[in-house]
Design a protein around this motif. Structure first.
Motif, PDB file in Angstrom:
ATOM      1  N   ASP A  93      -7.594  -5.263 -14.135  1.00 54.42           N
ATOM      2  CA  ASP A  93      -7.467  -6.176 -15.980  1.00 54.42           C
ATOM      3  C   ASP A  93      -5.764  -5.589 -15.623  1.00 54.42           C
ATOM      4  O   ASP A  93      -4.929  -7.200 -16.619  1.00 54.42           O
ATOM      5  N   ALA A  94      -4.850  -5.309 -15.630  1.00 51.03           N
ATOM      6  CA  ALA A  94      -3.669  -5.208 -15.000  1.00 51.03           C
ATOM      7  C   ALA A  94      -2.856  -6.454 -14.554  1.00 51.03           C
ATOM      8  O   ALA A  94      -1.955  -6.747 -14.620  1.00 51.03           O
ATOM      9  N   ILE A  95      -3.137  -6.780 -13.203  1.00 56.76           N
ATOM     10  CA  ILE A  95      -2.132  -7.932 -12.772  1.00 56.76           C
ATOM     11  C   ILE A  95      -2.617  -9.822 -13.332  1.00 56.76           C
ATOM     12  O   ILE A  95      -2.390 -10.190 -13.400  1.00 56.76           O
ATOM     13  N   VAL A  96      -4.508  -9.452 -13.873  1.00 49.75           N
ATOM     14  CA  VAL A  96      -4.450 -10.300 -14.982  1.00 49.75           C
ATOM     15  C   VAL A  96      -3.438 -10.542 -16.095  1.00 49.75           C
ATOM     16  O   VAL A  96      -3.040 -11.404 -16.407  1.00 49.75           O
ATOM     17  N   THR A 154     -12.463  -4.806 -15.693  1.00 54.28           N
ATOM     18  CA  THR A 154     -13.442  -4.414 -16.504  1.00 54.28           C
ATOM     19  C   THR A 154     -13.013  -4.313 -17.956  1.00 54.28           C
ATOM     20  O   THR A 154     -14.143  -4.431 -18.910  1.00 54.28           O
ATOM     21  N   ARG A 155     -11.944  -5.637 -18.185  1.00 49.10           N
ATOM     22  CA  ARG A 155     -12.126  -5.661 -19.938  1.00 49.10           C
ATOM     23  C   ARG A 155     -12.110  -6.857 -20.243  1.00 49.10           C
ATOM     24  O   ARG A 155     -11.735  -7.756 -19.326  1.00 49.10           O
ATOM     25  N   PRO A 156     -12.260  -7.232 -21.445  1.00 47.60           N
ATOM     26  CA  PRO A 156     -12.746  -9.113 -22.159  1.00 47.60           C
ATOM     27  C   PRO A 156     -11.476  -9.609 -21.744  1.00 47.60           C
ATOM     28  O   PRO A 156      -9.563  -9.211 -22.107  1.00 47.60           O
ATOM     29  N   ARG A 157     -11.301 -10.538 -21.450  1.00 51.57           N
ATOM     30  CA  ARG A 157     -10.386 -11.777 -21.019  1.00 51.57           C
ATOM     31  C   ARG A 157      -9.348 -11.537 -22.614  1.00 51.57           C
ATOM     32  O   ARG A 157      -8.058 -11.815 -22.443  1.00 51.57           O
ATOM     33  N   SER A 158     -10.377 -11.794 -23.128  1.00 55.56           N
ATOM     34  CA  SER A 158      -9.472 -11.939 -24.906  1.00 55.56           C
ATOM     35  C   SER A 158      -8.585 -10.893 -24.756  1.00 55.56           C
ATOM     36  O   SER A 158      -7.015 -10.751 -25.382  1.00 55.56           O
ATOM     37  N   ALA A 159      -8.587  -9.121 -24.806  1.00 56.88           N
ATOM     38  CA  ALA A 159      -8.132  -8.191 -24.233  1.00 56.88           C
ATOM     39  C   ALA A 159      -7.004  -8.099 -23.189  1.00 56.88           C
ATOM     40  O   ALA A 159      -5.737  -8.057 -23.577  1.00 56.88           O
ATOM     41  N   VAL A 160      -7.115  -8.905 -22.528  1.00 59.43           N
ATOM     42  CA  VAL A 160      -5.978  -8.645 -21.525  1.00 59.43           C
ATOM     43  C   VAL A 160      -4.845  -9.671 -21.345  1.00 59.43           C
ATOM     44  O   VAL A 160      -3.716  -9.387 -21.709  1.00 59.43           O
ATOM     45  N   ASP A 202     -12.276 -19.333 -24.336  1.00 56.05           N
ATOM     46  CA  ASP A 202     -13.830 -20.745 -23.047  1.00 56.05           C
ATOM     47  C   ASP A 202     -12.881 -20.232 -21.760  1.00 56.05           C
ATOM     48  O   ASP A 202     -14.019 -20.617 -21.228  1.00 56.05           O
ATOM     49  N   GLY A 203     -12.125 -19.407 -21.344  1.00 56.71           N
ATOM     50  CA  GLY A 203     -11.639 -19.464 -19.761  1.00 56.71           C
ATOM     51  C   GLY A 203     -11.636 -19.963 -19.115  1.00 56.71           C
ATOM     52  O   GLY A 203     -11.185 -21.764 -19.185  1.00 56.71           O
ATOM     53  N   ALA A 204     -12.040 -20.512 -17.928  1.00 53.05           N
ATOM     54  CA  ALA A 204     -11.874 -21.956 -16.960  1.00 53.05           C
ATOM     55  C   ALA A 204     -12.645 -22.908 -16.707  1.00 53.05           C
ATOM     56  O   ALA A 204     -12.387 -24.249 -16.800  1.00 53.05           O
ATOM     57  N   ALA A 205     -14.314 -22.147 -17.737  1.00 52.59           N
ATOM     58  CA  ALA A 205     -14.513 -23.600 -17.958  1.00 52.59           C
ATOM     59  C   ALA A 205     -14.031 -24.430 -19.211  1.00 52.59           C
ATOM     60  O   ALA A 205     -13.823 -25.862 -18.459  1.00 52.59           O
ATOM     61  N   THR A 206     -13.404 -24.397 -20.045  1.00 51.97           N
ATOM     62  CA  THR A 206     -12.701 -25.358 -20.516  1.00 51.97           C
ATOM     63  C   THR A 206     -11.278 -26.325 -20.036  1.00 51.97           C
ATOM     64  O   THR A 206     -10.787 -26.941 -19.949  1.00 51.97           O
ATOM     65  N   PHE A 207     -10.754 -25.006 -19.216  1.00 52.54           N
ATOM     66  CA  PHE A 207      -9.727 -25.795 -18.511  1.00 52.54           C
ATOM     67  C   PHE A 207      -9.857 -26.670 -17.447  1.00 52.54           C
ATOM     68  O   PHE A 207      -9.379 -27.781 -17.026  1.00 52.54           O
TER      69      PHE A 207
END
Length: 545
Positions: free
Chosen positions: A50-53, A149-155, A222-227
Motif C-alpha cells: 500500500d505504501a509503495i503504491v 490491503t487498502r482501497p485504491r481510493s484511500a491509497v 476504476d483502476g487500470a481498466a479505464t486506463f
C-alpha cells in the motif's frame, strides 16, 4: 595514473542526509512528500505494498520529471508471511504498428541513453513518436490488488490532493525544468505548464497541471481498466494519435503485467532478489560473483584492494552486458560516451517485515517532453530503449516489450527476514551504485545509513573509472595504477554516482529505517503519520488516507 581533477571548482560542502527511523515501518523516496504519502498508509494500518503504491502515485504531482502515469518499470516484493519474493515487470511496449522507417539513423546525433544511434529529428527520444505503451498504472494497480490491503481510493487520496494543489516550484524544480527547456518548448501543453512566459518556472511559484487530478481520480475509481480499455484509454489514444503516435486502442487493451519469481543471487549468506535479466539484475549477480572470487574473505573494513575488486567486477559485468546487447563486439575497447537518464526509485518496509523496492521511469528527464492535453499525463520516451538498426537483440519490432534496462530494484533477505531494499535512478549509473551499497552492507556489516553515505565509484566499461575524491589517497593510488580515473565530486547536479533510495529492518529490534541519497535535496525517508498537505501559507488541509 591519469586524472581529471575538477576539485578546484567543486562545490564547497559535504552532503549528508537524515535517516527516518521507526519500529512501525518506513518509506524512502526521491521526494519527501511522496514518502510521507506512502508512510500515511502504514499509519492507517496498511502494508508496505500500500505504501509503495501511494508513494509512486504521489510522485506524479511532486516529481513529474522522473516518473508517472506515462512511465514504466519494475517492482520486487518480499512477502514476510509467505516467505517468498515476487517480481513485477510493467515495462513499456512498442506500438504494434511500429516501423523502422519512422526512425532513420542520423550519424550526426549522439547515442540514446541506452547507447543506440540517434535518429532524424530525435524522433526516438522527443515527441509523440518516442512514446511506448506505458505500464505504470497496470503495474501499480496489479500490485495493490494482489498484495495490498487498502482501497485504491484511500491509497491514491494523497496523490489527488497534491495534484489539486499544483506543483510547488523550488530551486531544484527550476533546475530540472531549465535543463529540459528546449525539449519542453517543442510541446504546446508542456510549454504552457513548465515555461510560463517562455521561461522556466521560477521558485516560489506554483504550476497546475491541467486534468492530472481528474485523471488520478478516474484511476482511483476504476483502476487500470479505464486506463487500458475504458473511457480514459479513449482520451489517451485520441491525444497520442493526434500527435503522430502509432499507439492504438488495441495496443493499450493488450497490455499486461508480468508477475514472476525474481532472479536470485547469493552473497555471504544473503539472498538478493531482482527483476532478472531484462533489468540490471544479471549484471548485479555477475558483479557480486566476480568480487567474491577476488575477495573470498573480506576484511573488517574496505581497503584499496576492496575498491579495486569492485571496479574490476563492474568492468567485467558491463563488458559482458554490452556484448549481449550487440552494442559492443568481443574485441571492442568499450570506450563510449556516457548518457544521462532519469528515473525514480523508492522503497518501503512495514512492521511485519514486508518489503518492497520499486523503480519506474519516463526514461529521460521529462520523458518525451509531451504532456497529453486531455489527461495531464507526461509521457515516456522509451522508444529509445530500442535499436533503430535491424538485426540486433533490442531492434524495434511492433509489439515488442522493453527487454534491456538499467533499473535494478533489489530486496535482500537473510535467514528468512528481509534486511534491506535498495534501488536508484541514473541510467547506466544505477546498477553500480545499487550493488556497491548492497555489497558494503553484506561484506562489511555497514548500516544502510553508512553505506549510502560512503564514497562510491562508477564503472561501466567506457574507458575510465569515476571516483569520489573523498576516497583515501591509498585507494586512489591503487585504482589509478589500473584505470584511467575521473576525479568527480558528488553533486546535486549532475548526479554522477546515481541517486540511491533504501530502507532496512533489524529483525531483532524491529527498527525500520528509510533514507534517500544525500545528493537529492527534496528526497528523504518518512515514518508512519497522517499525511498533511501544507499549502504555501502553511494552512493546508489534512488528508486522511
Amino acid at each position: 595514473m591519469a586524472t581529471n581533477n575538477i576539485l578546484a571548482n567543486g562545490d564547497n560542502w559535504i552532503l549528508t542526509t537524515p535517516t527516518a527511523r521507526s519500529t512501525h515501518g518506513a518509506v524512502a523516496s526521491q521526494h519527501r512528500m511522496a514518502a510521507q504519502a506512502g508512510a500515511a498508509q502504514l499509519d492507517a494500518g496498511g502494508n508496505a505494498i500500500d505504501a509503495i503504491v501511494a508513494t509512486a502515485y504521489a510522485l506524479n504531482a511532486v516529481e513529474p520529471w522522473m516518473c508517472g502515469l506515462g512511465g514504466a518499470g519494475f517492482m520486487v516484493i518480499w512477502l514476510a508471511k509467505e516467505q517468498r519474493a515476487v517480481a513485477l515487470d510493467f515495462q513499456g511496449v512498442l506500438a504494434g504498428d511500429t516501423r523502422l522507417e519512422d526512425y532513420p539513423v542520423d550519424p550526426n546525433l549522439p547515442a540514446t541513453p541506452m547507447g543506440f544511434p540517434g535518429v532524424v529529428d530525435n524522433a526516438n527520444i522527443e515527441g509523440y513518436r518516442s512514446i511506448t505503451v506505458p505500464g505504470a498504472v497496470a503495474g501499480l494497480d496489479h500490485a495493490l490488488a494482489r498484495f495490498g490491503t487498502r482501497p485504491r481510493s484511500a491509497v491514491m487520496a494523497p496523490a489527488i490532493a497534491l495534484a489539486e494543489r499544483g506543483l510547488h516550484v523550488d530551486w531544484f524544480t527550476s533546475l530540472q525544468i531549465g535543463v529540459c527547456a528546449r525539449t519542453l518548448a517543442r510541446d504546446p501543453v508542456s510549454n504552457s505548464i513548465y515555461l510560463p512566459g517562455g521561461h522556466p518556472a521560477t521558485p516560489e511559484s506554483r504550476l497546475r497541471i491541467p486534468n492530472l487530478a481528474d485523471t488520478l481520480r478516474e484511476i482511483a475509481e476504476d483502476g487500470a481498466a479505464t486506463f487500458y480499455r475504458g473511457a480514459l484509454a479513449e482520451k489517451i489514444v485520441g491525444d497520442l494519435q493526434a500527435g503522430g503516435s502509432r499507439i492504438s486502442r488495441e495496443d493499450l487493451a493488450r497490455y499486461e503485467v508480468l508477475e514472476y519469481e525474481p532472479m536470485v543471487a547469493e552473497h555471504r549468506g544473503y539472498t538478493l532478489y531482482t527483476p532478472g535479466e531484462v533489468s540490471g539484475g544479471l549484471r548485479q549477480r555477475e558483479m557480486l560473483a566476480h568480487a567474491l572470487e577476488a575477495m573470498p574473505i573480506p576484511l573488517e573494513k574496505p581497503t584499496p584492494e576492496t575498491w579495486l575488486a569492485y571496479a574490476e567486477a563492474l568492468e567485467h559485468c558491463w563488458r559482458r552486458h554490452k556484448i549481449r546487447n550487440g552494442v559492443l563486439s568481443p574485441t571492442d575497447s568499450g570506450v563510449d560516451g556516457e548518457q544521462g537518464a532519469c528515473t525514480s526509485s523508492m522503497s518501503s518496509v512495514d512492521a511485519e517485515g514486508n518489503m518492497v523496492a520499486l523503480t519506474y521511469t519516463l526514461l529521460n528527464r521529462f520523458g518525451s517532453g509531451v504532456t497529453l492535453p486531455s489527461t495531464g499525463m507526461l509521457m515516456n520516451d522509451s522508444v529509445s530503449y530500442f535499436d533503430p538498426r535491424p538485426g540486433y537483440p533490442t531492434t524495434m519490432v511492433g509489439g515488442k516489450r522493453i527487454n534491456s534496462s538499467n533499473m535494478c530494484p533489489t530486496v535482500v533477505v537473510k535467514e528468512g527476514e528481509a534486511r534491506f531494499s535498495v534501488g536508484a535512478s541514473g541510467g547506466n549509473l544505477i546498477m553500480p551504485a545499487v550493488t556497491q551499497v548492497a555489497a558494503l552492507m553484506m561484506d562489511f556489516g555497514m548500516s544502510v545509513e553508512e553505506a549510502v553515505h560512503h564514497p562510491r565509484l562508477d564503472a561501466s566499461y567506457r574507458g575510465s573509472v569515476r571516483v569520489d575524491p573523498r576516497f583515501d589517497a591509498e585507494t586512489l593510488t591503487r585504482l589509478g595504477k589500473c584505470f584511467e580515473l575521473e576525479m568527480a565530486q558528488q553533486l546535486v547536479f549532475p548526479k554522477l554516482y546515481a541517486c540511491v533510495t533504501a530502507v532496512s529492518r533489524d529483525p531483532e529490534t524491529g527498527e525500520c529505517t528509510g533514507i534517500n541519497d544525500p545528493t537529492q535535496p527534496i528526497g528523504g525517508g518518512a515514518i508512519p503519520a497522517a499525511f498533511t498537505l501544507e499549502s504555501l501559507d502553511g494552512n493546508g488541509p489534512k488528508v486522511r488516507p
